[in-house]
Design a protein around this motif. Structure first.
Motif, PDB file in Angstrom:
ATOM      1  N   GLY A  81       0.765  -1.250   0.000  1.00  0.00           N
ATOM      2  CA  GLY A  81       0.000   0.000   0.000  1.00  0.00           C
ATOM      3  C   GLY A  81       0.788   1.287   0.000  1.00  0.00           C
ATOM      4  O   GLY A  81       0.238   2.353  -0.263  1.00  0.00           O
ATOM      5  N   GLY A  82       2.101   1.218   0.346  1.00  0.00           N
ATOM      6  CA  GLY A  82       2.940   2.421   0.234  1.00  0.00           C
ATOM      7  C   GLY A  82       2.891   3.370   1.419  1.00  0.00           C
ATOM      8  O   GLY A  82       3.620   4.353   1.443  1.00  0.00           O
ATOM      9  N   GLY A  83       2.039   3.124   2.403  1.00  0.00           N
ATOM     10  CA  GLY A  83       1.933   4.040   3.545  1.00  0.00           C
ATOM     11  C   GLY A  83       3.118   3.892   4.498  1.00  0.00           C
ATOM     12  O   GLY A  83       3.797   2.865   4.507  1.00  0.00           O
ATOM     13  N   ARG A  84       3.377   4.938   5.267  1.00  0.00           N
ATOM     14  CA  ARG A  84       4.379   4.867   6.334  1.00  0.00           C
ATOM     15  C   ARG A  84       3.778   5.441   7.597  1.00  0.00           C
ATOM     16  O   ARG A  84       3.187   6.517   7.585  1.00  0.00           O
ATOM     17  CB  ARG A  84       5.637   5.665   5.973  1.00  0.00           C
ATOM     18  CG  ARG A  84       6.443   5.070   4.839  1.00  0.00           C
ATOM     19  CD  ARG A  84       7.015   3.687   5.177  1.00  0.00           C
ATOM     20  NE  ARG A  84       7.901   3.198   4.127  1.00  0.00           N
ATOM     21  CZ  ARG A  84       7.493   2.612   3.005  1.00  0.00           C
ATOM     22  NH1 ARG A  84       6.215   2.413   2.785  1.00  0.00           N
ATOM     23  NH2 ARG A  84       8.376   2.199   2.110  1.00  0.00           N
ATOM     24  N   GLU A  85       3.939   4.702   8.690  1.00  0.00           N
ATOM     25  CA  GLU A  85       3.410   5.142   9.979  1.00  0.00           C
ATOM     26  C   GLU A  85       4.520   5.110  11.015  1.00  0.00           C
ATOM     27  O   GLU A  85       5.614   4.628  10.759  1.00  0.00           O
ATOM     28  CB  GLU A  85       2.287   4.192  10.439  1.00  0.00           C
ATOM     29  CG  GLU A  85       1.008   4.414   9.698  1.00  0.00           C
ATOM     30  CD  GLU A  85      -0.111   3.471  10.128  1.00  0.00           C
ATOM     31  OE1 GLU A  85       0.096   2.652  11.040  1.00  0.00           O
ATOM     32  OE2 GLU A  85      -1.191   3.572   9.530  1.00  0.00           O
ATOM     33  N   SER A  86       4.187   5.591  12.211  1.00  0.00           N
ATOM     34  CA  SER A  86       5.068   5.493  13.360  1.00  0.00           C
ATOM     35  C   SER A  86       6.185   6.532  13.257  1.00  0.00           C
ATOM     36  O   SER A  86       5.900   7.720  13.166  1.00  0.00           O
ATOM     37  CB  SER A  86       5.557   4.044  13.474  1.00  0.00           C
ATOM     38  OG  SER A  86       6.282   3.853  14.635  1.00  0.00           O
ATOM     39  N   GLY A  87       7.466   6.092  13.253  1.00  0.00           N
ATOM     40  CA  GLY A  87       8.562   7.025  13.461  1.00  0.00           C
ATOM     41  C   GLY A  87       9.058   7.761  12.225  1.00  0.00           C
ATOM     42  O   GLY A  87       8.345   7.920  11.239  1.00  0.00           O
ATOM     43  N   SER A  88      10.313   8.239  12.347  1.00  0.00           N
ATOM     44  CA  SER A  88      10.948   9.053  11.310  1.00  0.00           C
ATOM     45  C   SER A  88      10.029  10.231  10.956  1.00  0.00           C
ATOM     46  O   SER A  88       9.474  10.862  11.840  1.00  0.00           O
ATOM     47  CB  SER A  88      11.301   8.188  10.095  1.00  0.00           C
ATOM     48  OG  SER A  88      12.023   8.942   9.144  1.00  0.00           O
ATOM     49  N   ASP A  89       9.841  10.507   9.660  1.00  0.00           N
ATOM     50  CA  ASP A  89       9.022  11.668   9.272  1.00  0.00           C
ATOM     51  C   ASP A  89       7.590  11.269   8.894  1.00  0.00           C
ATOM     52  O   ASP A  89       6.919  11.991   8.158  1.00  0.00           O
ATOM     53  CB  ASP A  89       9.683  12.432   8.120  1.00  0.00           C
ATOM     54  CG  ASP A  89       9.884  11.561   6.894  1.00  0.00           C
ATOM     55  OD1 ASP A  89       9.449  10.391   6.911  1.00  0.00           O
ATOM     56  OD2 ASP A  89      10.488  12.042   5.919  1.00  0.00           O
ATOM     57  N   SER A  90       7.111  10.123   9.438  1.00  0.00           N
ATOM     58  CA  SER A  90       5.747   9.671   9.109  1.00  0.00           C
ATOM     59  C   SER A  90       4.687  10.693   9.495  1.00  0.00           C
ATOM     60  O   SER A  90       3.590  10.695   8.939  1.00  0.00           O
ATOM     61  CB  SER A  90       5.424   8.352   9.808  1.00  0.00           C
ATOM     62  OG  SER A  90       6.364   7.395   9.476  1.00  0.00           O
ATOM     63  N   TRP A  91       5.001  11.567  10.465  1.00  0.00           N
ATOM     64  CA  TRP A  91       4.030  12.578  10.891  1.00  0.00           C
ATOM     65  C   TRP A  91       3.543  13.427   9.721  1.00  0.00           C
ATOM     66  O   TRP A  91       2.428  13.960   9.762  1.00  0.00           O
ATOM     67  CB  TRP A  91       4.631  13.478  11.987  1.00  0.00           C
ATOM     68  CG  TRP A  91       5.854  14.237  11.566  1.00  0.00           C
ATOM     69  CD1 TRP A  91       7.151  13.826  11.689  1.00  0.00           C
ATOM     70  CD2 TRP A  91       5.900  15.531  10.943  1.00  0.00           C
ATOM     71  NE1 TRP A  91       8.002  14.772  11.173  1.00  0.00           N
ATOM     72  CE2 TRP A  91       7.262  15.828  10.723  1.00  0.00           C
ATOM     73  CE3 TRP A  91       4.938  16.464  10.550  1.00  0.00           C
ATOM     74  CZ2 TRP A  91       7.680  17.014  10.119  1.00  0.00           C
ATOM     75  CZ3 TRP A  91       5.357  17.650   9.956  1.00  0.00           C
ATOM     76  CH2 TRP A  91       6.711  17.921   9.738  1.00  0.00           C
ATOM     77  N   GLN A  92       4.353  13.534   8.688  1.00  0.00           N
ATOM     78  CA  GLN A  92       3.974  14.420   7.578  1.00  0.00           C
ATOM     79  C   GLN A  92       2.682  13.977   6.889  1.00  0.00           C
ATOM     80  O   GLN A  92       1.969  14.795   6.320  1.00  0.00           O
ATOM     81  CB  GLN A  92       5.115  14.509   6.561  1.00  0.00           C
ATOM     82  CG  GLN A  92       6.334  15.215   7.156  1.00  0.00           C
ATOM     83  CD  GLN A  92       7.473  15.386   6.171  1.00  0.00           C
ATOM     84  OE1 GLN A  92       7.419  14.854   5.063  1.00  0.00           O
ATOM     85  NE2 GLN A  92       8.505  16.105   6.565  1.00  0.00           N
ATOM     86  N   ALA A  93       2.383  12.676   6.970  1.00  0.00           N
ATOM     87  CA  ALA A  93       1.146  12.179   6.343  1.00  0.00           C
ATOM     88  C   ALA A  93      -0.097  12.748   7.030  1.00  0.00           C
ATOM     89  O   ALA A  93      -1.183  12.741   6.456  1.00  0.00           O
ATOM     90  CB  ALA A  93       1.101  10.650   6.402  1.00  0.00           C
ATOM     91  N   TYR A  94       0.080  13.226   8.276  1.00  0.00           N
ATOM     92  CA  TYR A  94      -1.069  13.704   9.054  1.00  0.00           C
ATOM     93  C   TYR A  94      -1.210  15.216   8.979  1.00  0.00           C
ATOM     94  O   TYR A  94      -1.979  15.809   9.736  1.00  0.00           O
ATOM     95  CB  TYR A  94      -0.918  13.271  10.526  1.00  0.00           C
ATOM     96  CG  TYR A  94      -0.805  11.768  10.664  1.00  0.00           C
ATOM     97  CD1 TYR A  94      -1.937  10.990  10.882  1.00  0.00           C
ATOM     98  CD2 TYR A  94       0.423  11.130  10.535  1.00  0.00           C
ATOM     99  CE1 TYR A  94      -1.840   9.617  10.981  1.00  0.00           C
ATOM    100  CE2 TYR A  94       0.533   9.754  10.627  1.00  0.00           C
ATOM    101  CZ  TYR A  94      -0.606   9.001  10.851  1.00  0.00           C
ATOM    102  OH  TYR A  94      -0.510   7.641  10.936  1.00  0.00           O
TER     103      TYR A  94
END
Ligand code: NAD
Length: 500
Positions: A464-477
C-alpha cells in the motif's frame, strides 16, 4: 460467568470502562471461543454524528499550539504505563497474543506517545533559497482535519496509537473503526484517551469511536469530511478502499498485507538465523503483517537449516496464551484455520513437502483454533506462496546465486518486510542496495517482524505504500503550505518572466 469473561470485565473496569453487553456484535476470545461481551454496531446516524463531532472539534484543536496538544498524548502515555497489564490482558483475551507479546504491544503504545510528544516540537518546514531578491521561500505544515482510522485484529491497540498519537499532536482529530474481532480493547483505549483529555483540560471530542464491520468502515471511506483515511488490514480491504478515497480526492494511508521473506546465505550464523526465523515465523501464531512466510536458503545449507528449524518447532509450547510457558497461542477464528488448511492443500497439490506441522491442536475445545506451525518445502514459488496466508506456514525455497535469491524474494506482489542472514558484508549491502530487497523494511541478521517505533513502518507494492510510526511519518497527518514572502518594494517574477 466464565473465568475469561470475568477477567475481561475486571480489566475493563480498571481501565475506566464497563463491559458492553446489550449489543449485536459479539466480542469473542480466540482462547476458547467464548463471548466476552456484546458491543452495539454503530448505525449510519451514529457514524455521521461521530464524524460531525470530530469535524467540529478539529476547528478549535487545529489552533491549539502543537506542544500544548501534546499534553493529551503525554497523559495517555502515563495512563498506558499505569494500566499496561490491564490493557495487555484484553489484547490477549481478544487477539489471543501470548502475554509477553501483548505487553510488548502496549509498550509500543507508550513508546509512540513519547515519540509523538517529542515530535510536537519538531513539526519542521524547510526554508528554501528564493531565486528572487528580497524574497523568502519556505513551507509550513498545518493540521489536516479528521483522520479516519480503520484497524486490523492482530494489532488491536498499537496501530490505533501509532495513528492517534501522531494525529493529535499534528492537530487532527480521529474517528476510529477497530476490527470487529477486537471491540473491547477499543472501548478500553477510548476510555483511556477520554480520561487523558479530561485530565489535561482538552476537548474529549477529539477522539470518536465507532464499532462494527466493513460497512461502518465504508462510511469513513466515503465521507468527504474525513481528510485522511488510514487503513490497516488485508490487500483485499485496501483494494476496496483505495479507489473510493481517491474518487473523492481524499488522502489515504494504507498498511496492507505482507509476504515477508528472509534470505539465508552460506556465511550465515545459523544459530542466530534459526532463532530469528522461529520468532518471526511462529511468533504470534504467524498473525503479524511482518510474520516471516518465506525462507530462501542457499541449496548447500538448506537441509541443515530446515532440520534446525524443525527441531526448534518441535519444542514450541502451543496453548493458553496466558500461560507464561506458551509461545504459540490460538488463531483468531475458524476462517483463519480453514484458510491455513486450504493453503497447505494447495501447496501439496503443487508438489510441496510438508516437513512438519499444520495440524489442529486441541487446547480448549471445538470453538478455538490452535495449530502447530508448519514448515513446507517448495520446489518453486507457486501462486500459493505468492499470496499471504495469515497463519503460521513457513515456505522454504532454495537458491544457488544471490541474484537468483533476490529475484525470488522480490517476485511477490507484496513489499512489507524482508531480511538477510549473512556474515558477508558484500551480501548484506547488496540486499540493502537499490537492486536488492524491494520492501519498505529491509533487515540484516534479524527476522522480519518486531519493528521499533523510531523507524517509519510500512511497505511497497500491494502493501500500500503508507508509512506510519517514526521518522518523518508525521507528515502524512499534515498538509504542507508553500509560502513566498516578498519583503522588497519590487515585484520580480519567477523564471525571469516580464509582464508589462
Ligand atoms: P481485514 O482486511 O479483514 O480487516 C481490517 C479492517 O478493515 C477491519 O477493521 C475491517 O472491518 C475493515 N474492512 C474490511 N473491509 C473493508 C471495506 N471494504 N471498507 C472499509 N473497511 C473494511 O484484516 P484483518 O483480518 O483484521 O487483519 C489481517 C490483515 O491485516 C493481514 O493481511 C495483515 O497483513 C494486515 N495487517 C497489515 C499491517 C500493516 O501495517 N501493513 C498491520 C496489521 C495487519
Amino acid at each position: 460467568m466464565s473465568a475469561l469473561e470475568t477477567r475481561a470485565r475486571q480489566a475493563l473496569a480498571r481501565l475506566g470502562a464497563s463491559t458492553p453487553d446489550d449489543g449485536d456484535l459479539a466480542a469473542r476470545t480466540p482462547i476458547t471461543g467464548e463471548v466476552l461481551g456484546r458491543v452495539k454496531t454503530s448505525t449510519p446516524d451514529d457514524v455521521d454524528a461521530a464524524i460531525s463531532r470530530a469535524h467540529a472539534s478539529f476547528r478549535a484543536w487545529r489552533s491549539v499550539p502543537a506542544p500544548v496538544r501534546a499534553a493529551v498524548v503525554r497523559r495517555l502515555g502515563q495512563l498506558l504505563t499505569e494500566h499496561k497489564s490491564d490493557l495487555a490482558d484484553l489484547v490477549t483475551l481478544e487477539a489471543g497474543k501470548i502475554s509477553s507479546e501483548a505487553l510488548g504491544e502496549v509498550q509500543e503504545m507508550i513508546d509512540i506517545c513519547e515519540f509523538a510528544v517529542g515530535i510536537s516540537r519538531q513539526l519542521y518546514g524547510k526554508t528554501m533559497a528564493s531565486e528572487r531578491p528580497g524574497h523568502r521561500l519556505s513551507e509550513t505544515w498545518h493540521p489536516l482535519g479528521v483522520v479516519g482510522v480503520i484497524s486490523a485484529f492482530n494489532f488491536p491497540v498499537a496501530v490505533w496509537s501509532w495513528n492517534t498519537a501522531l494525529a493529535l499532536v499534528c492537530g487532527d482529530t480521529v474517528v476510529w473503526k477497530p476490527s470487529e474481532a477486537t471491540p473491547l480493547t477499543a472501548v478500553a483505549c477510548d476510555a483511556l484517551l477520554r480520561r487523558a483529555c479530561v485530565d489535561v483540560g482538552a476537548d474529549p471530542a477529539v477522539h470518536q469511536l465507532v464499532q462494527g464491520s466493513a460497512a461502518v468502515g465504508e462510511q469513513l471511506v466515503d465521507d468527504a469530511r474525513v481528510a485522511l483515511l488510514s487503513a490497516t488490514g488485508s490487500v483485499r480491504m485496501g483494494r476496496a478502499v483505495a479507489p473510493r478515497v481517491a474518487a473523492r480526492f481524499g488522502k489515504a494511508l494504507l498498511e496492507l498485507g505482507g509476504n515477508n521473506g528472509a534470505i539465508v546465505t552460506p556465511s550465515a550464523d545459523l544459530d542466530l538465523a534459526v532463532r530469528g526465523i522461529v520468532f518471526a515465523a511462529a511468533g504470534t501464531a504467524g498473525q503479524r503483517c511482518t510474520s516471516l512466510r518465506r525462507v530462501i536458503v542457499h541449496a548447500s545449507i538448506a537441509d541443515d537449516l530446515v532440520g534446525r528449524i524443525a527441531d526448534a518447532y518441535r519444542q514450541l509450547p502451543i496453548g493458553d496464551p496466558f500461560d507464561d510457558s506458551t509461545l504459540v497461542g490460538p488463531l483468531i477464528n475458524r476462517a483463519a484455520f480453514e484458510a491455513m488448511q486450504t493453503s497447505l492443500q494447495q501447496a501439496r497439490a503443487d508438489g510441496a513437502t510438508v516437513v512438519l506441522g499444520g495440524d489442529r491442536v486441541d487446547v480448549a475445545g471445538p470453538d478455538s483454533y490452535y495449530v502447530s506451525p508448519a514448515i513446507v518445502r517448495m520446489a518453486s514459488q507457486t501462486s500459493v506462496v505468492r499470496e499471504e496466508t495469515f497463519a503460521p506456514i513457513l515456505y522454504v525455497l532454495t537458491y544457488t546465486t544471490l541474484d537468483e535469491a533476490i529475484e525470488l524474494h522480490n517476485a511477490v506482489p507484496q513489499g512489507l518486510s524482508s531480511s538477510i542472514f549473512t556474515t558477508d558484508q558484500r551480501e548484506a549491502e547488496r540486499f540493502l542496495a537499490a537492486d536488492g530487497s524491494d520492501c519498505g523494511i529491509a533487515n540484516v541478521n534479524i527476522g522480519t517482524s518486531g519493528a521499533e517505533i523510531g523507524g517509519a513502518f510500512g511497505g511497497e507494492k500491494e502493501t500500500g505504500g503508507g508509512r506510519e510510526s517514526g521518522s518523518d511519518s508525521w507528515q502524512a497527518y499534515m498538509r504542507r503550505a508553500t509560502n513566498t514572502i516578498n519583503y522588497s518594494d519590487q515585484l520580480p517574477l519567477a523564471q525571469g518572466v516580464n509582464f508589462g
